[in-house]
Design a protein around this motif. Sequence first.
Motif, PDB file in Angstrom:
ATOM      1  N   LYS A 256       2.424   1.780  11.939  1.00 39.52           N
ATOM      2  CA  LYS A 256       0.972   1.850  11.779  1.00 39.52           C
ATOM      3  C   LYS A 256       0.607   2.505  10.446  1.00 39.52           C
ATOM      4  N   VAL A 257       1.306   3.608  10.082  1.00 39.87           N
ATOM      5  CA  VAL A 257       0.972   4.289   8.830  1.00 39.87           C
ATOM      6  C   VAL A 257       1.175   3.377   7.616  1.00 39.87           C
TER       7      VAL A 257
ATOM      8  N   GLY B 248       0.841  -1.190   0.000  1.00 42.77           N
ATOM      9  CA  GLY B 248       0.000   0.000   0.000  1.00 42.77           C
ATOM     10  C   GLY B 248       0.874   1.238   0.000  1.00 42.77           C
ATOM     11  N   LYS B 249       2.065   1.102   0.587  1.00 45.58           N
ATOM     12  CA  LYS B 249       2.943   2.246   0.817  1.00 45.58           C
ATOM     13  C   LYS B 249       4.284   1.974   0.141  1.00 45.58           C
TER      14      LYS B 249
ATOM     15  N   ARG C  99      -3.569  -2.525   4.547  1.00 45.78           N
ATOM     16  CA  ARG C  99      -4.938  -3.049   4.661  1.00 45.78           C
ATOM     17  C   ARG C  99      -5.700  -2.716   3.389  1.00 45.78           C
ATOM     18  N   LYS C 100      -5.424  -1.533   2.849  1.00 48.23           N
ATOM     19  CA  LYS C 100      -6.084  -1.141   1.597  1.00 48.23           C
ATOM     20  C   LYS C 100      -5.695  -2.095   0.460  1.00 48.23           C
TER      21      LYS C 100
ATOM     22  N   MET D  68      -6.885  -9.048   9.456  1.00 49.17           N
ATOM     23  CA  MET D  68      -7.512  -9.124   8.140  1.00 49.17           C
ATOM     24  C   MET D  68      -7.743 -10.572   7.704  1.00 49.17           C
TER      25      MET D  68
ATOM     26  N   THR E  30      -7.854  -5.135   0.788  1.00 49.20           N
ATOM     27  CA  THR E  30      -9.203  -4.831   0.302  1.00 49.20           C
ATOM     28  C   THR E  30      -9.217  -4.809  -1.229  1.00 49.20           C
ATOM     29  N   PHE E  31      -8.188  -4.199  -1.810  1.00 49.07           N
ATOM     30  CA  PHE E  31      -8.028  -4.132  -3.261  1.00 49.07           C
ATOM     31  C   PHE E  31      -8.020  -5.545  -3.861  1.00 49.07           C
TER      32      PHE E  31
ATOM     33  N   VAL F 130      -1.737   0.616   7.818  1.00 54.75           N
ATOM     34  CA  VAL F 130      -3.021   1.196   7.395  1.00 54.75           C
ATOM     35  C   VAL F 130      -3.132   1.130   5.869  1.00 54.75           C
ATOM     36  N   ASP F 131      -2.048   1.493   5.189  1.00 49.29           N
ATOM     37  CA  ASP F 131      -2.068   1.474   3.724  1.00 49.29           C
ATOM     38  C   ASP F 131      -2.143   0.057   3.185  1.00 49.29           C
TER      39      ASP F 131
END
Lengths: 293, 293
Positions: A185-186, A48-49, A192-193, A239, A196-197, A189-190
């Motif tokens: 955490k930052v 994500g990041k 997790r996206k 997740m 979901t993707f 958080v990304d």
Amino acid sequence: MSTCDTCNKNSCPATSRQADESDADYKERQKLESRLCRVQRKIVVLSGKGGVGKSTVAINIAAGLMMAGLKVGLLDVDIHGPSIPTMIGLEGRTPEGNGEELIPLEVHGLKVMSPGFFLRSQDDAIIWRGPMKANAIRQFLQDVAWGELDYLVVDSPPGTGDEPLSVCQLIKKLDGAVIVTTPQKVAAVDVRKSITFCRQLKVPVLGVIENMSGFACPKCGEITSILGSGGGRRMAAEMGVPFLGAIPIDPAIALACDRGQVPVQMSICSPAVENMRTIVKRLWDIGVKGKAA
Amino acid sequence: MSTCDTCNKNSCPATSRQADESDADYKERQKLESRLCRVQRKIVVLSGKGGVGKSTVAINIAAGLMMAGLKVGLLDVDIHGPSIPTMIGLEGRTPEGNGEELIPLEVHGLKVMSPGFFLRSQDDAIIWRGPMKANAIRQFLQDVAWGELDYLVVDSPPGTGDEPLSVCQLIKKLDGAVIVTTPQKVAAVDVRKSITFCRQLKVPVLGVIENMSGFACPKCGEITSILGSGGGRRMAAEMGVPFLGAIPIDPAIALACDRGQVPVQMSICSPAVENMRTIVKRLWDIGVKGKAA
């Protein structure tokens, strides 16, 4: 309906024209499908990041599978910041074409393709908007002479935009995604996206890798959780996806990547390299025994 | 030709319709230009590679300028991985609208807008292709009640794709770009691309920041160049752009960001925070004394 030239099966998606497809579109898709038909397993490395070490992980997975005796291709689809050429020691090299196809470069038998091979200078920036990137990724899948492969490892740029979307949409039978995060955490958080993707696009999540997980001082051995710790493992549990392992920060790995050397191929006995080898072994087990949940 | 409602000057780009512009396009552009007309200085924080600490730097620049008594806005245009809400302690908050405008959230007077504020859940992924992202960025500039600002700091996602391109094209009078890298060669290679990108788009480069530059062991004080060292300074010299400073790795900063605290605002006396303050001071000097070369 005809039989696919490659697999000789008429169940192959390359053999039948879709209802809404023009003749030209069908021919294009047929080229793509019969190319990918010769690749047994396709995995994409996502995050994500950025800056979580995704390319380092992708190279090591590809090299690790190759060291296990498999035929492996590594495709870099990071149009704006292709790191693979530098990290694998192929900087400044350009693949040749034979009229219709581009021949991937090889390092100890590993076939590699990257947009970085086509920049005139390292400083060149590819300032492209989305649709041009989607076309380029299509060409990298369709017009590169990958040949027969056991594995194609795709290193995608971070995020959930054009590049990972194109990869997941173009490769119909994607075996799964390996998702790389750091303990922060930052980052989690990304990431997790990214999960979901994958779920939205029906791409199986093979597992999460927590990279840059703690640093051992080379002088006193003190372990510092520079970016925190455990964020990747926790996030994977929350997740409901497999956790593939944690890789500590290791200056030797950063140096190896800057020098174009691949850590898993080297006789480095650091916890970071050991953990990378274990992760490759896990992926290999998943590949051999069947798909992950 | 009319006079701009905002600045009252008829030299303002909001006042005259361009030759190839439709009535609707002109109205849209007028809205954007007169909004941006009330912002004295606009800077964008860029990096070629993700995970180099770009958002951390952007937040600290914005907060640092605000602490110097300026009115500052911080716009996050990282559509796929917006970190600003978590890092600035605004997770889960949603900005309100007043019919035509969106009201930015505020932290100690700093006005903040991020696509992260509009996700239903932290796990949600915005799976958008380029043109949708360009529209969203336009809205964030045009339809947000930024008001009178001394500085608007724009935190762009890494690379040279749709998001930074939209920012640089939409903000006609961009004062310049701050470019963040890490000491690694693979990062510096990507960051050179960001400088080329700025030159092609005629955006002045205010300078390069080398982040994650060495790590001091909290137990024995040994400094390890985890990601190498000096890559940012060398690259800035080679590319002929100012070097703004180096920021060492500091677990306290990673923790502060995960907790939504802004390091420059805190009374932390670490070399990392001190260097960040010095960098903000340099940018402020550039802003006051005129544009960088």
